[in-house]
Design a protein around this motif. Sequence first.
Motif, PDB file in Angstrom:
ATOM      1  N   ASN A  53       0.722  -1.261   0.069  1.00 31.54           N
ATOM      2  CA  ASN A  53      -0.122   0.070   0.036  1.00 31.54           C
ATOM      3  C   ASN A  53       0.887   1.234  -0.034  1.00 31.54           C
ATOM      4  O   ASN A  53       0.431   2.261  -0.480  1.00 31.54           O
ATOM      5  N   GLY A  54       2.070   1.296   0.683  1.00 30.82           N
ATOM      6  CA  GLY A  54       2.720   2.243   0.682  1.00 30.82           C
ATOM      7  C   GLY A  54       3.317   2.738  -0.839  1.00 30.82           C
ATOM      8  O   GLY A  54       3.486   3.700  -1.195  1.00 30.82           O
ATOM      9  N   ILE A  55       3.727   1.485  -1.716  1.00 30.10           N
ATOM     10  CA  ILE A  55       4.144   1.737  -2.957  1.00 30.10           C
ATOM     11  C   ILE A  55       3.034   2.322  -4.069  1.00 30.10           C
ATOM     12  O   ILE A  55       2.860   3.404  -4.506  1.00 30.10           O
ATOM     13  N   THR A  56       1.562   1.817  -3.442  1.00 26.37           N
ATOM     14  CA  THR A  56       0.304   2.228  -4.286  1.00 26.37           C
ATOM     15  C   THR A  56       0.283   3.743  -3.969  1.00 26.37           C
ATOM     16  O   THR A  56       0.027   4.629  -4.665  1.00 26.37           O
ATOM     17  N   SER A  57       0.386   4.105  -2.698  1.00 24.29           N
ATOM     18  CA  SER A  57       0.376   5.726  -2.168  1.00 24.29           C
ATOM     19  C   SER A  57       1.508   6.525  -2.985  1.00 24.29           C
ATOM     20  O   SER A  57       1.175   7.541  -3.366  1.00 24.29           O
ATOM     21  N   LEU A  58       2.718   5.888  -2.972  1.00 23.92           N
ATOM     22  CA  LEU A  58       3.864   7.063  -3.326  1.00 23.92           C
ATOM     23  C   LEU A  58       3.688   7.185  -4.945  1.00 23.92           C
ATOM     24  O   LEU A  58       3.894   8.066  -5.435  1.00 23.92           O
ATOM     25  N   ILE A  59       2.836   6.269  -5.899  1.00 26.77           N
ATOM     26  CA  ILE A  59       2.722   6.288  -7.099  1.00 26.77           C
ATOM     27  C   ILE A  59       1.787   7.607  -7.436  1.00 26.77           C
ATOM     28  O   ILE A  59       1.953   8.143  -8.375  1.00 26.77           O
ATOM     29  N   ILE A  60       1.146   7.993  -6.423  1.00 30.05           N
ATOM     30  CA  ILE A  60       0.234   9.244  -6.688  1.00 30.05           C
ATOM     31  C   ILE A  60       0.292  10.204  -5.467  1.00 30.05           C
ATOM     32  O   ILE A  60      -0.342  11.198  -5.342  1.00 30.05           O
ATOM     33  N   GLU A  61       1.490  10.303  -4.721  1.00 33.27           N
ATOM     34  CA  GLU A  61       1.633  11.198  -3.592  1.00 33.27           C
ATOM     35  C   GLU A  61       2.352  12.469  -4.079  1.00 33.27           C
ATOM     36  O   GLU A  61       3.341  12.279  -4.596  1.00 33.27           O
ATOM     37  N   PRO A  62       1.724  13.540  -3.658  1.00 35.49           N
ATOM     38  CA  PRO A  62       2.304  14.792  -3.833  1.00 35.49           C
ATOM     39  C   PRO A  62       3.440  15.104  -2.757  1.00 35.49           C
ATOM     40  O   PRO A  62       3.570  14.485  -1.554  1.00 35.49           O
ATOM     41  N   PHE A  63       4.765  15.245  -3.477  1.00 30.91           N
ATOM     42  CA  PHE A  63       5.659  15.721  -2.498  1.00 30.91           C
ATOM     43  C   PHE A  63       6.428  14.406  -2.233  1.00 30.91           C
ATOM     44  O   PHE A  63       6.884  14.326  -1.211  1.00 30.91           O
ATOM     45  N   GLY A  64       6.165  13.248  -2.864  1.00 26.28           N
ATOM     46  CA  GLY A  64       6.561  12.052  -2.153  1.00 26.28           C
ATOM     47  C   GLY A  64       8.128  11.795  -2.222  1.00 26.28           C
ATOM     48  O   GLY A  64       8.733  11.102  -1.341  1.00 26.28           O
ATOM     49  N   ILE A  65       8.952  12.495  -3.024  1.00 25.61           N
ATOM     50  CA  ILE A  65      10.391  12.306  -2.863  1.00 25.61           C
ATOM     51  C   ILE A  65      11.207  13.599  -2.427  1.00 25.61           C
ATOM     52  O   ILE A  65      11.844  13.403  -1.717  1.00 25.61           O
ATOM     53  N   THR A  66      10.726  14.717  -2.797  1.00 20.61           N
ATOM     54  CA  THR A  66      11.119  15.805  -2.517  1.00 20.61           C
ATOM     55  C   THR A  66      10.665  16.701  -0.948  1.00 20.61           C
ATOM     56  O   THR A  66      11.390  17.368  -0.410  1.00 20.61           O
ATOM     57  N   GLY A  67       9.426  16.527  -0.954  1.00 22.60           N
ATOM     58  CA  GLY A  67       8.802  17.062   0.064  1.00 22.60           C
ATOM     59  C   GLY A  67       8.454  18.455  -0.047  1.00 22.60           C
ATOM     60  O   GLY A  67       7.718  19.266   0.809  1.00 22.60           O
ATOM     61  N   SER A  68       8.767  19.108  -1.439  1.00 27.17           N
ATOM     62  CA  SER A  68       8.506  20.583  -1.498  1.00 27.17           C
ATOM     63  C   SER A  68       8.359  20.857  -3.081  1.00 27.17           C
ATOM     64  O   SER A  68       7.387  22.008  -3.273  1.00 27.17           O
TER      65      SER A  68
END
Length: 493
Positions: A53-68
Amino acid sequence: MKKKLIYAIMLTSALFVGCNDEFLEGEQTNVLTAEGIAEYSGDYPELLDGSLNGITSLIIEPFGITGSRHFDFGQKMVDIWTDMVSGDMALSGSAYGWYNDAANLIFTVDYTQEENDITWKYYYRIISIANNVIASSGGNDAEPESDEAKRILGQAKIYRAYAYFYLLQLYQGAYDPNQEVLPFFNGDVYSLEKVAAGDIYAQVVSDLTDAIGLLDNYTRTLKSQVDKTVAQGFLAYTYAAMGNFADAKIQADNVIASGYPMTTAGQLAFPGAGSGFNDVNTASWIWGYDLVEDLGHQLVDWWGQIDAFTYSYAWAGDHKSIDDLLYSQIPAGDVRKGQFGTGTAALQPINKFFDPARTIGGQYIITTDLIHMRVEEFYLLSAECAARTGGEPAAKTMMIDFLTPRVGAAEASATITPLSGQALLDEIYLQTRIELWGEGKTFFAMKRNQATVTRGSNHVYRANESFAYDSDEMTFQIPQSEIDNNPSITGQN
């Protein structure tokens, strides 16, 4: 790539409700090591499910890598970049500058640009989590017995294959199985040095083939959950990227046979009945994400960058439009011509991607859905593969069936029937570009067709210029962070 890129699996403390004290002793409640998960995954399969589920969320996550950064929102951020790099999506207005370096083809020739770094970390983070789930499920060669264990392992293998497939497409200019291209980690191999593309493709094929078998009896409840059909779709793309068009056609046909109907003529463009690519329940969608108000997506989202009816960048002046040369090749009677606006919204996709309320700048909390895969991709890919493998009659039949809802039966037949050889392949490629505009798939088609892309006049940057599929401008760069931190990487491909 140093071990810092092998991320710990992050789980919320909610997943631990009901677990015993022995399990929690000595562990933080929001971070688990791979060893901890492996030890307890048999008793608590929700731990592995939480990682998926964490992968599924990361696929559509705003700021998932940079935070900004405001173009950091998972897979759809990459879709915009590849559509812009390939030239089919024009940055036709730039008020805030987020896509200037993509549209101007700067980041694809400059390894210090952040787009390369974000993309690299996004896919390797998915690989890391998937590797941990696979290891905790018994490893690459595991043969789980329960349906739940099969599902978990199968989905993890799809995610790992998906991430490596994209890395191969983005960071290798042209398919060459002998070229050393990427660091490679699969649980058994840990190579900081670049590994030959052929070895990584072999892992992708193996993972997807395994997943198809593991998920044979799995029926998902949400389209955000990857399943057998998604695996078949990625396997079709993988074989096609390798030039194995016979096996690519088999897998594309398997997707078609899975039962997803084609998008109706009414659904293709406003004001048709049920129109717009904004609802995950659309029957032709194979993989997508249901965005709901509770997720709180606003401003920083794919919709914000594409849709003039969403309160964000596309409305405020960062306009994304279809390349005007491509648009000019859509016949006047084609339903898809109506997907794009005129006047002040010239060539923007206001009738393809839109909030159903259709109030300019009106959608603040985003509830329009995200598309990742639909069945038309595989009608087009099957036809392409048939045309490449001596099956022109089958390719023509499929293309006529595909075009009929878009242009009418007579026009479809008149367009396709006289074609053969390269002319037929060129028409399939053109239809792929028209049909899948804005969906992040035409970059693959450009590579497969070894195309030279000529931009039209409505690009803010690099208008009227041409670029070959294997030019530096069409390939992402291994980022500076990797080169600085990994002594085994000494330069680009």
